[in-house]
Motif scaffolding. Sequence first.
Motif, PDB file in Angstrom:
ATOM      1  N   VAL A   1      45.323  41.204  51.706  1.00  0.00           N
ATOM      2  CA  VAL A   1      44.090  41.044  50.927  1.00  0.00           C
ATOM      3  C   VAL A   1      44.440  40.464  49.564  1.00  0.00           C
ATOM      4  O   VAL A   1      45.271  41.029  48.842  1.00  0.00           O
ATOM      5  CB  VAL A   1      43.351  42.393  50.754  1.00  0.00           C
ATOM      6  CG1 VAL A   1      42.038  42.190  50.000  1.00  0.00           C
ATOM      7  CG2 VAL A   1      43.104  43.021  52.120  1.00  0.00           C
ATOM      8  N   THR A   2      43.815  39.348  49.216  1.00  0.00           N
ATOM      9  CA  THR A   2      44.104  38.666  47.947  1.00  0.00           C
ATOM     10  C   THR A   2      42.803  38.389  47.208  1.00  0.00           C
ATOM     11  O   THR A   2      41.885  37.781  47.764  1.00  0.00           O
ATOM     12  CB  THR A   2      44.839  37.334  48.179  1.00  0.00           C
ATOM     13  OG1 THR A   2      46.024  37.569  48.941  1.00  0.00           O
ATOM     14  CG2 THR A   2      45.215  36.695  46.845  1.00  0.00           C
ATOM     15  N   TRP A   3      42.744  38.855  45.968  1.00  0.00           N
ATOM     16  CA  TRP A   3      41.624  38.540  45.076  1.00  0.00           C
ATOM     17  C   TRP A   3      42.088  37.450  44.117  1.00  0.00           C
ATOM     18  O   TRP A   3      43.132  37.567  43.476  1.00  0.00           O
ATOM     19  CB  TRP A   3      41.185  39.766  44.284  1.00  0.00           C
ATOM     20  CG  TRP A   3      40.286  40.709  45.044  1.00  0.00           C
ATOM     21  CD1 TRP A   3      40.662  41.762  45.820  1.00  0.00           C
ATOM     22  CD2 TRP A   3      38.857  40.679  45.071  1.00  0.00           C
ATOM     23  NE1 TRP A   3      39.567  42.394  46.345  1.00  0.00           N
ATOM     24  CE2 TRP A   3      38.437  41.756  45.902  1.00  0.00           C
ATOM     25  CE3 TRP A   3      37.886  39.863  44.489  1.00  0.00           C
ATOM     26  CZ2 TRP A   3      37.088  42.020  46.149  1.00  0.00           C
ATOM     27  CZ3 TRP A   3      36.553  40.134  44.730  1.00  0.00           C
ATOM     28  CH2 TRP A   3      36.162  41.203  45.553  1.00  0.00           C
ATOM     29  N   ARG A   4      41.297  36.361  44.001  1.00  0.00           N
ATOM     30  CA  ARG A   4      41.598  35.279  43.074  1.00  0.00           C
ATOM     31  C   ARG A   4      40.331  34.885  42.320  1.00  0.00           C
ATOM     32  O   ARG A   4      39.226  35.169  42.755  1.00  0.00           O
ATOM     33  CB  ARG A   4      42.125  34.045  43.807  1.00  0.00           C
ATOM     34  CG  ARG A   4      43.558  34.158  44.320  1.00  0.00           C
ATOM     35  CD  ARG A   4      44.028  32.815  44.845  1.00  0.00           C
ATOM     36  NE  ARG A   4      45.449  32.797  45.194  1.00  0.00           N
ATOM     37  CZ  ARG A   4      45.923  33.095  46.387  1.00  0.00           C
ATOM     38  NH1 ARG A   4      45.058  33.426  47.356  1.00  0.00           N
ATOM     39  NH2 ARG A   4      47.213  33.062  46.635  1.00  0.00           N
ATOM     40  N   THR A   5      40.529  34.196  41.188  1.00  0.00           N
ATOM     41  CA  THR A   5      39.402  33.592  40.483  1.00  0.00           C
ATOM     42  C   THR A   5      39.105  32.239  41.119  1.00  0.00           C
ATOM     43  O   THR A   5      39.860  31.758  41.962  1.00  0.00           O
ATOM     44  CB  THR A   5      39.711  33.409  38.988  1.00  0.00           C
ATOM     45  OG1 THR A   5      40.840  32.525  38.861  1.00  0.00           O
ATOM     46  CG2 THR A   5      40.037  34.744  38.336  1.00  0.00           C
ATOM     47  N   HIS A   6      38.009  31.609  40.709  1.00  0.00           N
ATOM     48  CA  HIS A   6      37.637  30.317  41.277  1.00  0.00           C
ATOM     49  C   HIS A   6      38.680  29.244  41.004  1.00  0.00           C
ATOM     50  O   HIS A   6      38.801  28.280  41.743  1.00  0.00           O
ATOM     51  CB  HIS A   6      36.279  29.862  40.725  1.00  0.00           C
ATOM     52  CG  HIS A   6      36.328  29.506  39.268  1.00  0.00           C
ATOM     53  ND1 HIS A   6      36.161  30.459  38.283  1.00  0.00           N
ATOM     54  CD2 HIS A   6      36.548  28.337  38.629  1.00  0.00           C
ATOM     55  CE1 HIS A   6      36.270  29.866  37.107  1.00  0.00           C
ATOM     56  NE2 HIS A   6      36.498  28.583  37.283  1.00  0.00           N
ATOM     57  N   ASP A   7      39.472  29.402  39.912  1.00  0.00           N
ATOM     58  CA  ASP A   7      40.515  28.420  39.606  1.00  0.00           C
ATOM     59  C   ASP A   7      41.902  28.914  40.039  1.00  0.00           C
ATOM     60  O   ASP A   7      42.918  28.539  39.470  1.00  0.00           O
ATOM     61  CB  ASP A   7      40.518  28.079  38.112  1.00  0.00           C
ATOM     62  CG  ASP A   7      40.576  29.319  37.229  1.00  0.00           C
ATOM     63  OD1 ASP A   7      40.533  30.447  37.774  1.00  0.00           O
ATOM     64  OD2 ASP A   7      40.653  29.169  36.004  1.00  0.00           O
ATOM     65  N   SER A   8      41.927  29.791  41.074  1.00  0.00           N
ATOM     66  CA  SER A   8      43.157  30.198  41.785  1.00  0.00           C
ATOM     67  C   SER A   8      44.074  31.119  40.989  1.00  0.00           C
ATOM     68  O   SER A   8      45.245  31.273  41.343  1.00  0.00           O
ATOM     69  CB  SER A   8      43.945  28.963  42.257  1.00  0.00           C
ATOM     70  OG  SER A   8      43.167  28.184  43.140  1.00  0.00           O
ATOM     71  N   LYS A   9      43.594  31.754  39.921  1.00  0.00           N
ATOM     72  CA  LYS A   9      44.397  32.772  39.247  1.00  0.00           C
ATOM     73  C   LYS A   9      44.449  34.031  40.122  1.00  0.00           C
ATOM     74  O   LYS A   9      43.416  34.491  40.598  1.00  0.00           O
ATOM     75  CB  LYS A   9      43.798  33.128  37.885  1.00  0.00           C
ATOM     76  CG  LYS A   9      43.796  31.998  36.878  1.00  0.00           C
ATOM     77  CD  LYS A   9      43.115  32.448  35.594  1.00  0.00           C
ATOM     78  CE  LYS A   9      43.034  31.306  34.591  1.00  0.00           C
ATOM     79  NZ  LYS A   9      42.277  31.715  33.370  1.00  0.00           N
ATOM     80  N   VAL A  10      45.642  34.567  40.332  1.00  0.00           N
ATOM     81  CA  VAL A  10      45.791  35.767  41.160  1.00  0.00           C
ATOM     82  C   VAL A  10      45.321  36.985  40.372  1.00  0.00           C
ATOM     83  O   VAL A  10      45.834  37.282  39.293  1.00  0.00           O
ATOM     84  CB  VAL A  10      47.251  35.958  41.602  1.00  0.00           C
ATOM     85  CG1 VAL A  10      47.406  37.264  42.360  1.00  0.00           C
ATOM     86  CG2 VAL A  10      47.689  34.792  42.477  1.00  0.00           C
ATOM     87  N   VAL A  11      44.328  37.681  40.915  1.00  0.00           N
ATOM     88  CA  VAL A  11      43.784  38.877  40.276  1.00  0.00           C
ATOM     89  C   VAL A  11      44.446  40.135  40.834  1.00  0.00           C
ATOM     90  O   VAL A  11      44.854  41.025  40.094  1.00  0.00           O
ATOM     91  CB  VAL A  11      42.251  38.951  40.468  1.00  0.00           C
ATOM     92  CG1 VAL A  11      41.681  40.183  39.790  1.00  0.00           C
ATOM     93  CG2 VAL A  11      41.582  37.694  39.924  1.00  0.00           C
TER      94      VAL A  11
END
Length: 391
Positions: free
Chosen positions: A191-201
């Motif tokens: 499971v990976t959460w990212r921002t719209h500009d691909s920053k790893v959250v």
Amino acid sequence: MRKLLAVLLFLLYACRDSLTVKVEVCKGEPSVVLPCQYSQKLEEIVTVKWSSFDLDPNTVHQRQEADDLRGQNEIFKGRTSMAPLALDSGDFSLTLSEPQVSDSGVYICSLRHETEEIMVSDVQLIVTVIFPLWAIVLLALLAVLVLLAGGVLFNFRQYFMSVYRVEVDSGEESVLLPFKTAVCLPGKSKVTWRTHDSKVVHINSLNFQHQQHRQFKDRTEMKKPGKSRDFSLILKKPTDKDTGTYICTVCDYWSENISTKKQVLLNVKAGPDSLIISIDFGSGFSGYAFNVKPRQEGGETQIKRWRNGLGLDTPKTPTCILFDEHAEFMKFGYEAKTAFNNMRGEEAEKHYFFENVNMAVHGRVSKSKDLQINLLFWILSCPLLTCLSMI
């Protein structure tokens, strides 16, 4: 003195922001265009893919050097097209003919190169239909049934929403980015959460900290999904800088094939006492503006006016700065230029005058270390302190 949240907006670089685009069309129209623009030049041959993760298979349209529709979902056969020179022009917009109500949903436009995939834009398509009178009566009856079952639907709403919107006030202890799914998942998922500009959250891994973007360090927490299939993320101490689109991707741990994907639109409202400042340092001229109240409370942008004593009144001033012989700041802009021009030869030699502050900051002017420190400190602090003194 009121507590102020100062946000410095340096306009030195253009920033790209990818937000969900909403497109509405009525059933019966011959076609609808899902927009997607890519501004960067493509150095290598890539694959442009339009997909919808609510479908299986999820491919809507695919283009490399030519259309590749082998994996296209059957419901889009013969209904999609892209411009012939899409890869050259950067216009990856998709034309969907004969839109149906069942076509409503979120469509993702992405670029794929070998194992890497970059999302360019996402479009929410809404296909509506004009109802006759009998259909309106029927819908009214159905609405009554929906109200009776509203409590149950509310509890399970997160399982079915493709795009979820969350709003929170800045200063709250935390905010929940919800994601629950009913999709059948493999035994072990990543499971990976990212921002719209691909920053790893956040990633559901013990050693994900080295991949996590510094903006979210020590601020994220996710429950163990288990059998509940709840991949919701807790974001601690949200600020207005966290506003944006967050994308959660669930894929097979070994093959990394995507099982499901959802987006959350987070809006963190700035506090009523916030101060917004915009500073523009240009090669020739500079200026700044500020706002001490939100627009909904009647706040208006205040622009600093500069005068040179000769009748000029402009929104910008020359990017000039004058220091004395001890490297202490004296004047800026029109005042600095006028004062230095009025100095005689010996007096002028004892002072430091810069006609281009940007060049001095980047080290192109060789002066003393104290002068460089004072110059940089003045650039960062003086306009902000000037604005605060005017409140």
